[in-house]
Design an enzyme around this catalytic site. Structure first.
Site, mmCIF file in Angstrom:
data_model
loop_
_atom_site.group_PDB
_atom_site.id
_atom_site.type_symbol
_atom_site.label_atom_id
_atom_site.label_comp_id
_atom_site.label_asym_id
_atom_site.label_seq_id
_atom_site.Cartn_x
_atom_site.Cartn_y
_atom_site.Cartn_z
ATOM 1 N N GLY A 205 0.823 -1.214 0.000
ATOM 2 C CA GLY A 205 0.000 0.000 0.000
ATOM 3 C C GLY A 205 0.844 1.245 0.000
ATOM 4 C CG ASN A 206 -0.399 4.641 -1.496
ATOM 5 O OD1 ASN A 206 -1.058 5.512 -0.945
ATOM 6 N ND2 ASN A 206 -0.871 3.900 -2.501
ATOM 7 N NE ARG A 207 3.889 8.267 5.102
ATOM 8 C CZ ARG A 207 4.677 9.332 5.184
ATOM 9 N NH1 ARG A 207 5.805 9.377 4.492
ATOM 10 N NH2 ARG A 207 4.360 10.351 5.935
ATOM 11 C CB SER A 208 -2.541 8.283 -0.341
ATOM 12 O OG SER A 208 -3.542 9.213 -0.615
#
Ligand code: CTP
Length: 410
Positions: A205-208
């Protein structure tokens, strides 16, 4: 603008100080009207110092100025934060034996209410019925949020955060001022970050956080658009800003491929598509059906094979209908503003979009923060606008560019 901030007697009154302060900083005239009970929590000197205005609670003070109706009549917006169960009941019944009560009856301005109380009190049928009556009269609600309450207990009843309340209040004011310049426009916006499964319990995933895209959805709804929010893994507390709005439809997705399916479908009837989601460029080639265990992998190194995901935005831009406006976001790490914009220009050309909003990200900027700067580039690569501020404010700035583009794209 003239804002009345009604404060009723709950512990969250201390957080209302921040609301008053932020609104004053935004340049508004803030008139605080606390109930007597509220003054038990935060005293008059604090309100007067923060609002830089005299504060009265009684209808018998400044009678010559007819203050009990003047405050309401002159208001552009009335906020009640915190609104206790008692205050909601009094509002629903139209009781006017204090300055807040008379102000609320005398005003024609929009009213925003931020309830704060214990979960049981909020869920009580009497409170729910009062809230329903107020909603039916056009009063807007923000929260209550689900979270930690005064004691050790938690549940729905916590007042929304001051920043969220201020953002909504500004948006309501803006709605009054700007007129609904997106009425009749169907706007699709993606937000959050996609997750690519590795096995049933893990993902890439990512930090958005989704805050920026949700802010675009909220601001567009405030300006009259019919909004479809494609929400990729966004916390419920962030979505709370748009949950209750009747002109926002939320579609939840997890992975890039799921997002592509709904984005393509919704774009078919959209006038504007804004891709604010952070989309994973790659997915795991072979998703395991069962949890991957260390002994299956063996050794110190683990290789995951990744394959490319489709570029949703580029596809939307390629297939767009005449007059449709396609907007991308680019989160870049760059040493300075010039190289940031240059990276943006290259991305804009690659994707073929009408507008690209570029912002700087790094280990400490861009993601979980409330503040943001967006550089907005037009199709030719020219920098047409730079908007800085809270995500709600930058969302409004982006919408201004979109409105301008729509009027020429027609
Ligand atoms: N985007 C998309 N589909 C993808 C990747 C990105 O629709 N598979 C969209 C994002 O929603 C965003 C824009 O493209 O609006 C830019 O995303 P970004 O991740 O910065 O672009 P990439 O194409 O992934 O470029 P790179 O990773 O090379 O910087």
């Amino acid at each position: 603008m003239n804002i009345v901030l009604g404060v009723s007697g709950g512990i969250a009154a201390y957080k209302a100080v921040m609301i008053a302060r932020r609104l004053v900083e935004e340049g508004h005239d803030v008139h605080v009207v606390p109930t007597d009970d509220a003054l038990q929590f935060v005293g008059k000197p604090t309100w007067e110092a923060i609002s830089r205005q005299p504060v009265t609670t009684s209808v018998h003070e400044n009678v010559a100025e007819v203050r009990h109706v003047a405050l309401g009549q002159e208001a552009d917006l009335v906020i009640v934060a915190p609104a206790t169960a008692n205050t909601l009941a009094r509002m629903a019944a139209g009781i006017a034996d204090n300055l807040l009560g008379t102000t609320l009856l005398a005003t024609q301005a929009p009213i925003l209410v931020a309830p704060a109380m214990h979960t049981q009190m909020w869920q009580h049928p009497a409170t729910q019925a009062n809230a329903a009556v107020l909603l039916s009269r056009g009063v807007e609600f923000i929260g209550p949020d689900d979270g930690r309450l005064t004691g050790t207990d938690s549940g729905p009843g916590r007042m929304s955060e001051p920043d969220q309340i201020v953002a909504r209040a500004l948006e309501m004011l803006r709605r009054r001022g700007v007129e609904d310049d997106l009425r009749g426009v169907r706007l699709v916006v993606s937000a959050g970050g996609t997750r690519e499964p590795i096995d049933p319990v893990r993902f890439i995933g990512n930090r958005s956080s989704g805050r920026q895209g949700v802010a675009v959805a909220a601001a567009a709804a405030g300006r009259g658009a019919d909004v479809v929010l494609l929400a990729a893994n966004i916390e419920e507390s962030i979505l709370a800003d748009v949950r209750a709005r009747e002109n926002v439809q939320i579609v939840t997705v997890t992975s890039a491929n799921e997002l592509k399916v709904v984005a393509d479908r919704e774009a078919g009837t959209a006038d504007v598509v804004v891709m604010a989601a952070a989309v994973s460029d790659y997915r795991v080639a072979e998703v395991r059906a069962t949890k991957m265990r260390k002994e299956d992998v063996g050794g110190e190194h683990l290789m995951l094979e990744l394959i490319e995901n489709p570029d949703i935005l580029a596809g939307l831009a390629r297939d767009r209908r005449p007059g449709q406006v396609i907007v991308g976001f680019a989160a870049e790490t760059a040493d300075d503003q010039q190289s940031l914009i240059e990276l943006g220009r290259q991305k804009l050309a690659r994707k073929g979009v009408d507008l690209l909003a570029v912002n700087a990200v790094g280990w400490s900027e861009g993601f979980e923060t409330a503040e943001n700067t967006l550089y907005i580039l037009a199709a030719g690569g020219e920098l047409i606008s730079t908007v800085a501020g809270t995500k709600a404010e930058t969302a409004e700035g982006l919408l201004d560019s979109i409105v301008a583009k729509l009027s020429t794209a027609g």
